[in-house]
Scaffold this active site. Structure first.
Site, PDB file in Angstrom:
ATOM      1  N   HIS A   1      20.662  51.570  30.456  1.00 14.13           N
ATOM      2  CA  HIS A   1      21.444  51.542  29.474  1.00 14.13           C
ATOM      3  C   HIS A   1      21.068  51.403  28.119  1.00 14.13           C
ATOM      4  O   HIS A   1      20.050  50.613  28.079  1.00 14.13           O
ATOM      5  CB  HIS A   1      22.748  50.750  30.097  1.00 14.13           C
ATOM      6  CG  HIS A   1      22.220  49.059  30.072  1.00 14.13           C
ATOM      7  ND1 HIS A   1      22.244  48.383  28.814  1.00 14.13           N
ATOM      8  CD2 HIS A   1      21.610  48.538  31.077  1.00 14.13           C
ATOM      9  CE1 HIS A   1      21.993  47.061  29.170  1.00 14.13           C
ATOM     10  NE2 HIS A   1      21.420  47.253  30.401  1.00 14.13           N
TER      11      HIS A   1
ATOM     12  N   ASP B   1      23.526  50.207  25.805  1.00 14.55           N
ATOM     13  CA  ASP B   1      24.383  49.268  25.094  1.00 14.55           C
ATOM     14  C   ASP B   1      23.588  47.964  25.186  1.00 14.55           C
ATOM     15  O   ASP B   1      23.056  47.637  26.024  1.00 14.55           O
ATOM     16  CB  ASP B   1      25.809  49.418  25.592  1.00 14.55           C
ATOM     17  CG  ASP B   1      25.726  48.997  27.209  1.00 14.55           C
ATOM     18  OD1 ASP B   1      24.934  49.582  27.840  1.00 14.55           O
ATOM     19  OD2 ASP B   1      26.685  48.209  27.505  1.00 14.55           O
TER      20      ASP B   1
ATOM     21  N   ASP C   1      16.490  43.752  27.125  1.00 10.03           N
ATOM     22  CA  ASP C   1      17.819  44.211  27.801  1.00 10.03           C
ATOM     23  C   ASP C   1      18.645  45.197  27.189  1.00 10.03           C
ATOM     24  O   ASP C   1      19.311  44.899  26.232  1.00 10.03           O
ATOM     25  CB  ASP C   1      18.273  43.015  28.247  1.00 10.03           C
ATOM     26  CG  ASP C   1      19.722  43.198  28.950  1.00 10.03           C
ATOM     27  OD1 ASP C   1      19.804  44.337  29.809  1.00 10.03           O
ATOM     28  OD2 ASP C   1      20.629  42.779  29.014  1.00 10.03           O
TER      29      ASP C   1
ATOM     30  N   GLU D   1      27.294  49.367  30.303  1.00  5.95           N
ATOM     31  CA  GLU D   1      26.911  48.541  31.257  1.00  5.95           C
ATOM     32  C   GLU D   1      27.215  47.011  31.337  1.00  5.95           C
ATOM     33  O   GLU D   1      27.374  46.326  31.962  1.00  5.95           O
ATOM     34  CB  GLU D   1      25.129  48.970  31.311  1.00  5.95           C
ATOM     35  CG  GLU D   1      24.535  48.186  32.611  1.00  5.95           C
ATOM     36  CD  GLU D   1      24.212  46.597  32.518  1.00  5.95           C
ATOM     37  OE1 GLU D   1      23.970  46.049  33.428  1.00  5.95           O
ATOM     38  OE2 GLU D   1      24.394  46.137  31.442  1.00  5.95           O
ATOM     39  N   GLU D   2      27.153  46.773  29.889  1.00  3.53           N
ATOM     40  CA  GLU D   2      27.326  45.238  29.701  1.00  3.53           C
ATOM     41  C   GLU D   2      28.648  44.843  29.665  1.00  3.53           C
ATOM     42  O   GLU D   2      29.045  43.493  29.667  1.00  3.53           O
ATOM     43  CB  GLU D   2      26.755  44.962  28.157  1.00  3.53           C
ATOM     44  CG  GLU D   2      25.354  45.154  27.903  1.00  3.53           C
ATOM     45  CD  GLU D   2      24.315  43.991  28.659  1.00  3.53           C
ATOM     46  OE1 GLU D   2      25.238  43.138  29.414  1.00  3.53           O
ATOM     47  OE2 GLU D   2      23.332  44.118  28.561  1.00  3.53           O
TER      48      GLU D   2
ATOM     49  N   GLU E   1      15.698  47.952  34.141  1.00  2.00           N
ATOM     50  CA  GLU E   1      16.264  46.746  33.698  1.00  2.00           C
ATOM     51  C   GLU E   1      14.819  45.600  33.653  1.00  2.00           C
ATOM     52  O   GLU E   1      14.026  46.103  34.663  1.00  2.00           O
ATOM     53  CB  GLU E   1      17.206  46.109  34.936  1.00  2.00           C
ATOM     54  CG  GLU E   1      18.519  46.667  34.712  1.00  2.00           C
ATOM     55  CD  GLU E   1      19.370  46.148  33.576  1.00  2.00           C
ATOM     56  OE1 GLU E   1      18.797  45.332  32.540  1.00  2.00           O
ATOM     57  OE2 GLU E   1      20.566  46.452  33.572  1.00  2.00           O
TER      58      GLU E   1
END
Length: 441
Positions: free
Chosen positions: A115, A117, A148, A182-183, A206
């Site tokens: 991801h 974001d 992240d 995702e977050e 990740e």
């Protein structure tokens, strides 16, 4: 086809020579402020531009690409009640990206996914650098998303570019996807799977400190609402009903004590522990709101919490329904021991249920990844990913058994002064490139 020592040496030398390019790529990604917004209808600045940057890198390899804005309401209608489906989400200005590097045919496919974001930076004064102007200090890249998880996205991109630039033959396809959202719940990954992106195995990059994590936690976000009855804090109460003022601070303390009891029980419950996880499942209190005025007895308390669950605790739609009921029943028992709460019980409202997955340790993709890690000079031992990641959606919905494997210490995630070592990025890219060759050739 066996991966030869010559193949490994070529991959390793190529990525060592391109370490600066890898660092530059991550800096480019950090410099896009692709912040996820709490308002699910609002695009974060930089989300679209970051995806366009990645699309251009994929297109330069001759890959077929797909940049699209998912239809949030249609997805919710299709998957209501399932993982990743959240009401009110829109994706205007927030595209997902997918691309495929075609193999010659007849081989296994591999999906690389992540991801783009990132969470907001928080108070800027807590940072020693500008969170969205990446800086390299003593071999480490600083900036929001370094760990992240733009570091993982950069590593998987350079791994794929390495395989392409070296002309290493692949029979199976390599699928590359980067998602938004995702977050705040994972609807971007739901949209990616719904779009048809899948493979015979997957790697989600990740941050795992370059450890192979075939397991992640599911998470439940909720709030417990405790209603007291307000009154003047300094006067003898005179009730407007038979009860009179009831202090919600005291009631909230009682509920918090009851959560501690459940956590102690879970600490020793085999169902709440996993050999790859360093900690048992817990109910972590992440917010408290009690009271309305300094001179008033509190009329209401709200406890916000984050609870974890394991894949074997899934309900019939691969979510945490069983654990939700367990928590609700425990809160009800807490209320039973207090005369006021027995008559006016606290209530639980659920905010989010994000799924989880576990890939068996003897799955061919896990065994192959362990060999790739060893050949890249990394520790092949399996580990658990203590936080939530989106591996459940491609695994359970898309049929793509997906592991977590990525650079950086996950403890830096969401913190000020987020940072990752360039050496970790390079080592991760080497392992992924080797796995591409091992799996797809």
């Amino acid at each position: 086809m066996a991966v030869t020592q010559d193949d490994i040496a070529r991959i390793s030398d190529h990525l060592d020579a391109r370490a600066d390019r890898l660092a530059e790529t991550l800096c480019d990604l950090i410099n896009f402020p692709s912040i996820v917004k709490s308002d699910p209808t609002e695009a974060g600045p930089g989300e679209r531009d970051c995806q366009i940057y990645l699309q251009q890198r994929l297109a330069a390899m001759g890959m077929e690409t797909d940049l699209w804005e998912p239809d949030g309401p249609a997805l919710y209608a299709k998957y209501e009640g399932r993982a990743g489906a959240h009401k009110g989400r829109t994706f205007d200005g927030r595209p997902n990206l997918g691309g495929t590097l075609k193999g010659s045919g007849g081989g296994r496919s591999l999906m690389l996914t992540g991801h783009i974001d990132v969470v907001p930076p928080g108070p800027i004064e807590h940072w020693t650098t500008d969170p969205f102007v990446a800086r390299i200090i003593d071999g480490r890249i600083h900036g929001r998303g370094a760990v992240d998880m733009k570091g993982g996205v950069a590593a998987m991109l350079l791994a794929l570019e390495t395989v392409h630039e070296l002309g290493l033959p692949l029979r199976g396809d390599v699928v590359f996807t980067t998602v938004v959202d995702e977050e705040i719940g994972g609807m971007g990954s739901l949209a990616m799977v719904d779009r048809g992106f899948r493979a015979d195995a997957g790697i989600m990059t990740e941050p795992t400190d370059n450890r192979i994590a075939p397991l992640c936690h599911g998470i439940l976000w909720g709030r417990i609402i405790i209603d007291g009855i307000g009154g003047h804090a300094e006067l003898v109460p005179k009730g407007w009903n038979e009860t009179g003022p009831v202090d919600a601070v005291t009631l909230t303390r009682q509920v918090l004590d009851g959560i501690d009891v459940l956590n102690r029980r879970w600490q020793y419950d085999p169902a709440k522990n996993h050999p790859l996880m360093p900690l048992p499942n817990q109910i972590i209190v992440t917010g408290l709101e009690v009271g309305e005025h300094p001179a008033s007895i509190a009329g209401r308390g709200v406890i916000t919490f984050d609870a974890q669950y394991l894949p074997h605790e899934h309900d019939d739609v691969a979510l945490g329904g069983k654990v939700r009921r367990e928590i609700e029943e425990h809160v009800a028992r807490i209320c039973e021991v207090d005369p006021y709460l027995r008559a006016h019980p606290a209530r639980v409202e659920w905010i989010l249920d994000a799924d989880c997955a576990e890939i068996p340790a003897d799955h061919p993709s896990v065994l192959s990844m362990q060999e790739a890690a060893t050949q890249a000079g990394l520790n092949p031992a399996l580990d658990g990913f203590g936080a939530h990641s989106d591996i459940g959606l491609p695994t359970t919905l898309g049929g793509t058994p997906t592991i977590n494997f990525g650079p950086g210490d996950p403890a830096f995630a969401h913190q000020p002064n987020e940072q990752v070592e360039i050496a970790d990025l390079v080592a991760c890219a080497k392992a992924i490139a080797i796995q591409i060759l091992r799996w797809c050739a």
